[in-house]
Design a protein around this motif. Structure first.
Motif, PDB file in Angstrom:
ATOM      1  N   THR A  59      -8.196   9.421  -2.521  1.00  0.00           N
ATOM      2  CA  THR A  59      -9.237   9.546  -2.453  1.00  0.00           C
ATOM      3  C   THR A  59     -10.120  10.177  -1.137  1.00  0.00           C
ATOM      4  O   THR A  59     -11.335  10.455  -1.237  1.00  0.00           O
ATOM      5  N   ASN A  60      -9.486   9.837  -0.331  1.00  0.00           N
ATOM      6  CA  ASN A  60      -9.970  10.337   1.279  1.00  0.00           C
ATOM      7  C   ASN A  60      -8.731  10.804   2.082  1.00  0.00           C
ATOM      8  O   ASN A  60      -7.707  10.014   2.114  1.00  0.00           O
ATOM      9  N   THR A  61      -9.081  11.556   2.874  1.00  0.00           N
ATOM     10  CA  THR A  61      -7.971  12.097   4.061  1.00  0.00           C
ATOM     11  C   THR A  61      -8.532  11.957   5.280  1.00  0.00           C
ATOM     12  O   THR A  61      -8.146  12.612   6.361  1.00  0.00           O
ATOM     13  N   GLN A  62      -9.680  11.241   5.613  1.00  0.00           N
ATOM     14  CA  GLN A  62     -10.173  11.318   6.962  1.00  0.00           C
ATOM     15  C   GLN A  62      -9.154  10.097   7.715  1.00  0.00           C
ATOM     16  O   GLN A  62      -8.995   9.293   7.499  1.00  0.00           O
ATOM     17  N   ASN A  66      -5.470   8.173   2.256  1.00  0.00           N
ATOM     18  CA  ASN A  66      -6.050   7.041   1.796  1.00  0.00           C
ATOM     19  C   ASN A  66      -6.123   7.109   0.276  1.00  0.00           C
ATOM     20  O   ASN A  66      -6.434   7.844  -0.227  1.00  0.00           O
ATOM     21  N   GLN A  73      -7.430  -0.473  -2.131  1.00  0.00           N
ATOM     22  CA  GLN A  73      -7.221   0.537  -1.177  1.00  0.00           C
ATOM     23  C   GLN A  73      -6.141   0.450  -0.309  1.00  0.00           C
ATOM     24  O   GLN A  73      -5.671  -0.681  -0.113  1.00  0.00           O
ATOM     25  N   HIS A  75      -4.689   2.518   2.959  1.00  0.00           N
ATOM     26  CA  HIS A  75      -4.924   3.483   4.185  1.00  0.00           C
ATOM     27  C   HIS A  75      -3.713   4.015   4.992  1.00  0.00           C
ATOM     28  O   HIS A  75      -2.694   3.228   5.169  1.00  0.00           O
ATOM     29  N   LEU A 289      -5.756  16.636   4.018  1.00  0.00           N
ATOM     30  CA  LEU A 289      -6.397  17.244   2.814  1.00  0.00           C
ATOM     31  C   LEU A 289      -5.590  18.227   2.238  1.00  0.00           C
ATOM     32  O   LEU A 289      -5.390  18.171   0.968  1.00  0.00           O
TER      33      LEU A 289
END
Length: 463
Positions: A59-62, A66, A73, A75, A289
């Motif tokens: 859901t997130n690649t910051q 993650n 979740q 991470h 990403l």
């Protein structure tokens, strides 16, 4: 000769701090059964939910890869998964009491050591490997990042990075054999630029960071205020810049350690595809990403190819079992015996066949004006073929009955009509234990997949 799946022999635990939370984290690697893959288990949450390591959950690649499933979740999963892939492990349960694994020294080194301490063992199932036959690629037009996957005799990775800064410009790294991951890649540590560190500190992140688990490249002037912040954050009396442009108290393990760490990240992120890969990856300016977007694309391609991989059989050859031999094993009788022949049978799979004719009893009442074989009977037919597989494991199958325990993930793709020849294929997902069989079943007709399902059944003595 096919290679066998692998897991660890014993469980092993290691502890450390999470990079961004700074909290103490305990993580335990545990053996997992065949076809399990990699999964994280949040033992700190109610019900101890499990998140499978799959690209679809990203859901997130910051600042890392993650994942989230049903609100739960995980991470920065990439360093742990890279270690598992680097040791040729296929099945692993990772129990963790926080949302992120311990950062350790910013590499996969300590995870490799823990897994080797646990011992790696072969399992009674062949590996699931995707053999690349055509070039597959993805490019992020905004950043210029690109990943290309091409045919090769083994899993190989090349990363090419260019950060466009004086302190860290163009670097390349290559891994020709996954067996060399431990020595060549696993110790490459994560890195960041000074301007990124300043931003993270302002947002109260990297609480678990220090100069021993992250290389900091100084890409701007080190101001007095920034120096004070870094001294406080890293608990150091003094902060200086080394001649090679990194903050002090750290020696690079390789001149191209940044490119090697990017290669480590690619391996960890592509583990989310869910299967081994036989092909060469070329990653230009990789990042989480582009890595995970490519992993999602590849996972969909593999799923589609498997679905469309219709087996072919010479139906003119004598069958392994004809209808009389099938009736010696199965208790079913017409009109509810839905398998005419058995074409293949091993200790792990079975292939059966049925000729669908207009004379079938169910066509009398099931859309008589437009006859279609009922989907539930397609599932029953797949199960009957699976029943031959299960009952072939006992010396007196005529004295046993097979009962459904669960039917899951049923999908119907095409209509089955009079005149069709149905081919059923059922494969064990896990070995038969205590008379319980868990199978993946497929039905094909006219060169297409028409139905699929996960079936669980149990055999018991007939009364």
């Amino acid at each position: 000769m096919s290679k066998q799946q692998r897991t660890i022999e014993n469980e092993v635990t290691l502890s450390g701090v999470g990079l961004h939370t700074g909290n103490e984290v305990t993580m335990t690697f545990k053996p997992a059964p065949v076809n399990h893959g990699f999964a994280f288990k949040r033992v700190d949450l109610e019900g101890q939910p499990i998140i499978e390591a799959k690209a679809e959950y990203v859901t997130n690649t910051q600042r890392g890869t993650n994942m989230e499933k049903n609100g739960v979740q995980i991470h920065t999963s990439e360093h742990v998964l890279a270690a598992a892939v680097g040791l040729d492990i296929d099945n692993l349960l990772i129990e963790i009491n926080a949302s992120e694994p311990p950062i350790m020294d910013g590499s996969s080194k300590y995870f490799i050591e823990a897994l080797e301490k646990a011992g790696v063992v072969e399992q009674d199932a062949a590996i699931d490997e995707y053999v690349v036959k055509d070039i597959i690629s993805y490019k992020d037009e905004a950043t210029g990042s690109e990943i290309i996957l091409m045919p090769s005799n083994e899993y190989q990775i090349t990363t090419m990075v260019d950060f466009g800064t004086k302190v860290l410009g163009t670097q390349n790294a290559t891994l020709d054999h996954i067996q060399d991951f431990k020595e060549e890649i696993s110790s490459a540590r994560t890195f960041s630029f000074l301007h990124e560190i300043e931003m993270l500190l302002e947002h109260n992140l990297i609480k678990g960071g220090d100069l021993n688990n992250a290389i900091v490249y100084v890409d701007k002037e080190l101001s007095e205020s920034t120096t004070e912040k870094l001294k406080h954050a890293f608990k150091k009396d003094d902060i200086k810049i080394k001649p090679n442009g990194i903050l002090d108290n750290l020696e690079l393990r390789w001149a191209n350690e940044a490119a090697r760490h990017k290669l480590l990240d690619v391996i960890g992120d592509l583990a989310l595809v869910g299967t081994r890969i036989r092909g060469k990856v070329i990653a230009n300016k990789p990042g989480h990403l582009v890595n995970t977007t490519f992993a999602k694309k590849l996972a969909k391609i593999i799923k589609k190819e498997k679905r469309n991989n219709v087996p072919t059989y010479d139906l003119n050859q004598p069958p392994l079992m004809d209808i009389h031999q099938i009736m010696d094993i199965l208790p079913h009788r017409p009109p509810f015996l839905l398998v005419d022949r058995i074409l293949e049978l091993s200790d792990k799979h079975v292939v059966g066949m049925k000729n669908v004719t207009m004379n079938e009893d169910f066509f009398v009442g099931h859309f008589p004006g437009a006859p279609v074989m009922p989907g539930v009977l397609q599932v029953e037919a797949m199960a009957q073929a699976g029943g031959v597989l299960v009952l072939s494991t006992v010396p007196d199958p005529e004295n046993y009955l097979t009962y459904f325990m669960k039917i899951d993930k049923v999908k119907f793709k095409q209509k089955v009509l009079p005149g069709d020849t149905l081919i059923f294929k059922s494969e064990l997902i896990t070995p038969i234990r205590r008379g319980i069989a868990h199978m993946q079943a497929y039905a094909y007709a006219n060169g297409k997949l028409v139905a699929e399902a996960e079936l669980m059944a149990q055999i018991s003595k007939a009364k």
